[in-house]
Design an enzyme around this catalytic site. Structure first.
Site, PDB file in Angstrom:
ATOM      1  N   ARG A   1      15.070  -9.903   4.963  1.00  0.00           N
ATOM      2  CA  ARG A   1      15.584 -10.264   3.456  1.00  0.00           C
ATOM      3  C   ARG A   1      15.071  -9.330   2.561  1.00  0.00           C
ATOM      4  NH1 ARG A   1      17.838 -15.273   1.646  1.00  0.00           N
ATOM      5  NH2 ARG A   1      17.712 -15.256  -0.876  1.00  0.00           N
TER       6      ARG A   1
ATOM      7  N   LYS B   1       0.724  -1.384   0.020  1.00  0.00           N
ATOM      8  CA  LYS B   1       0.132  -0.005  -0.010  1.00  0.00           C
ATOM      9  C   LYS B   1       0.951   1.516  -0.079  1.00  0.00           C
ATOM     10  CE  LYS B   1      -2.355  -1.028   3.603  1.00  0.00           C
ATOM     11  NZ  LYS B   1      -3.295  -1.031   4.762  1.00  0.00           N
TER      12      LYS B   1
END
Length: 180
Positions: A110, A88
C-alpha cells in the site's frame, strides 16, 4: 474459463481478462464459506510468508489482508513506513529486496505513489499485490466491489470489463467520508 491463477502479481484490473476476474470471484465464493466454519483455516498458503508493507496507512485494508492470509495458513509480517528503514532514508526498492532476501513470498504493498507496486513487481521475484497506490488503483477493493455487485444482482456478465474499469478508479474513494 480460467481454472487457476497463473500470474505472479496482482497490480491492477486493466491487465486481467474477464475469465481471470470471474476466477477470482468464484474463488471468493469458496473462501467465503471458510469464514462460516468453526475452524476458519485452510492450508492453501501453508509454508508461505506474506508481508503487509503499508507505506500509506489503512487499517481496514491491512487487517483484511492479514486475516485472509492467516485463514489461508500463511505466516504474516506487518510493516508500516514508520517502523521500517524508510525513515532512515532506505529506498522502497532496497527495503523490498531485503524482505525478499528474508524469503518473503508475497509482498502486499500500500503506497501513496501511483505505480509503486509495478515498480517493485518488475524488480522482485516475490509476488506483489497492489493494496492501493495513491489515486491510481486499488484492484483488490475493485474486485470486492464487483463481488458484492454480483452477489446482490446475480450476475455481472456482459458488463464485466466495463464494470471493472468503472470501479478501478471509483473504489479508491467511494467509501471515504466527505469533508465539508
Amino acid at each position: 474459463m480460467t481454472t487457476r491463477w497463473t500470474r505472479k502479481d496482482l497490480l491492477g484490473l486493466r491487465e486481467l481478462t474477464a475469465d481471470e476476474i470471474n476466477f477470482v470471484l468464484e474463488t471468493t465464493d469458496a473462501f467465503k464459506q471458510v469464514g462460516t466454519r468453526e475452524i476458519k483455516k485452510v492450508p492453501a498458503l501453508r509454508g508461505k510468508t506474506l508481508v503487509n508493507f503499508f507505506v500509506e496507512p489503512s487499517t481496514r485494508t491491512r487487517t483484511s489482508f492479514e486475516l485472509a492470509a492467516l485463514r489461508l495458513s500463511a505466516d504474516v509480517i506487518n510493516i508500516s513506513a514508520t517502523t521500517s528503514s524508510l525513515t532512515k532514508g532506505e529506498t522502497l526498492k532496497d527495503t523490498a529486496r531485503n524482505l525478499e532476501a528474508l524469503q518473503a513470498d508475497i509482498i502486499v504493498l500500500r503506497h501513496s505513489s501511483a505505480g509503486a507496486p509495478q515498480f517493485l513487481a518488475s524488480r522482485l521475484k516475490a509476488s506483489v499485490i497492489n493494496a492501493g497506490d495513491g489515486a491510481h488503483e486499488h484492484p483488490t477493493q475493485a474486485l470486492l466491489d464487483l463481488y458484492t455487485i454480483r452477489e446482490r444482482r446475480g450476475k455481472i456478465a456482459g458488463r464485466l470489463k466495463s464494470s471493472a474499469s468503472r470501479f478501478r478508479t471509483r473504489s479508491r474513494t467511494s467509501c471515504r467520508p466527505r469533508m465539508s
